[in-house]
Design an enzyme around this catalytic site. Structure first.
Site, PDB file in Angstrom:
ATOM      1  N   GLY A 104       6.061  34.604  30.427  1.00  0.00           N
ATOM      2  CA  GLY A 104       4.984  34.633  29.445  1.00  0.00           C
ATOM      3  C   GLY A 104       4.989  33.348  28.638  1.00  0.00           C
TER       4      GLY A 104
ATOM      5  CG  HIS B 265      13.461  38.141  18.875  1.00  0.00           C
ATOM      6  ND1 HIS B 265      13.871  37.845  17.595  1.00  0.00           N
ATOM      7  CD2 HIS B 265      12.770  39.315  18.788  1.00  0.00           C
ATOM      8  CE1 HIS B 265      13.423  38.777  16.764  1.00  0.00           C
ATOM      9  NE2 HIS B 265      12.771  39.686  17.471  1.00  0.00           N
TER      10      HIS B 265
ATOM     11  CD  GLU C 152     -15.613  28.026   2.105  1.00  0.00           C
ATOM     12  OE1 GLU C 152     -14.491  27.931   1.571  1.00  0.00           O
ATOM     13  OE2 GLU C 152     -16.355  27.047   2.296  1.00  0.00           O
TER      14      GLU C 152
END
Length: 338
Positions: free
Chosen positions: A25, A107, A226
């Protein structure tokens, strides 16, 4: 805090070793290709029928089924999704592990929460790039790197730190910086950052700002510019030189609004919510919830994902981005190859 750079790593610790990358991935494709380009022998482990199989082969990488890759790898880097790692370890990775092998992770989730408990004779380390895999790959190709975290969990061979540093160097980490940490600290801070700021907090803030302007009668396109489009412009300034650098670049009016109004949005209730999120992470409650959700077939996750994808903000953004064709040039994410 110990920090390492190119001068502190030696690729000799990877020479003669075969690295098996499990998963292709975002992180998997970056690790595999960066290692290969650094002259390291790499194989990619995937399940038969995976959509990534052809992508990895097209990149010139040797691909085999997960169990076979784990069996032939001297260093086995597990880059499968967190929720899949425990089952894959029991069925496909563990049977091929031998004493003296190196089991690695990008991880710390499954080691820290004891979803995976390797035998004592196996070396265990973590190299965690502090950025998405697509950025890790693109920076490497530019001759640069993404900072990484390094942690050692088991070291029966006595050289796991050197091997971990060499691995970090081979994917480009030591070009930037490699910081030594623990599986616990990486896991808990990473989950908190994702939930409270980088992903959960940021996206919720963006959506709330967009919805507030639209509900007040302003055009959705203006609300999008914005509250969504300009986020990148601000974050780039922060990334380059911190909050002070960003405030130097914006107008005095914007800076005064920032300093005088920001804490009214992110007030005591938000800070308390952040503390509650951190407690859920530290106690393992979030990990239990996520693994349970996966085992039940991801019904809530699927519902949340669908709801987010159908938010009006996404439709407005898709239309506006089509008016800016340069955004599609040199994309970090190209689903046809990574």
């Amino acid at each position: 805090m110990q920090v390492y750079y190119d001068r502190d790593a030696d690729l000799k610790y990877l020479r003669g070793k075969k690295v098996a990358i499990l998963g292709y991935g975002s992180q998997g494709h970056a690790h595999a290709n960066n290692l290969r380009d650094s002259g390291i022998e790499v194989v990619v482990g995937l399940r038969r029928g995976s959509g990534s199989w052809a992508k990895a082969e097209k990149a010139g990488l040797k691909v085999m089924e997960t169990a076979e890759a784990a069996n032939v790898g001297d260093i086995v880097m597990v880059l499968l999704p967190d929720e899949l790692q425990g089952e894959a370890y029991e069925k496909e990775i563990s049977p091929g592990l031998r004493s003296g092998n190196y089991l690695a992770f990008g991880h710390g989730f499954n080691i820290h929460f004891k979803r995976i408990v390797p035998p004592l004779g196996v070396n265990v380390f973590m190299v965690a790039p502090k950025g998405p895999g697509h950025l890790l790959r693109s920076e490497f190709e530019k001759g640069r790197g993404v900072p990484c975290l390094l942690a050692i969990h088991q070291n029966p061979s006595g050289d796991t730190k050197q091997v971990g540093l060499a691995y970090a160097s081979a994917i480009g980490g030591t070009r930037a910086a490699v910081i030594e940490t623990t599986f616990k600290d990486e896991t808990e801070t990473d989950l908190f950052g994702e939930q409270a700021v980088l992903c959960g907090g940021l996206t919720a803030l963006i959506q709330a700002g967009y919805e507030t302007l639209v509900a007040a009668g302003y055009p959705p396109e203006m609300a999008y510019f914005e509250c969504v489009h300009e986020v990148k412009l601000i974050v780039d300034l922060i990334y380059e030189g911190g909050l002070t650098n960003m405030r130097y670049s914006i107008s005095n009016t914007a800076e005064y609004g920032d300093l005088s109004r920001g804490k009214k949005v992110i007030g005591p209730e938000v800070r308390q919510a952040m503390q509650n999120l951190l407690k859920d992470i530290q106690s393992g409650k979030f990990a239990e919830e996520w693994i349970s959700e996966y085992r039940c077939g991801l019904p809530h996750f699927t519902e949340l994902r669908k709801e987010a994808a159908n938010h009006p903000l996404e439709k407005v953004g898709e239309r506006l981005r089509s008016m800016m064709p340069w955004l599609s040039q040199n994309r970090l994410v190209d689903k046809s190859r990574n």
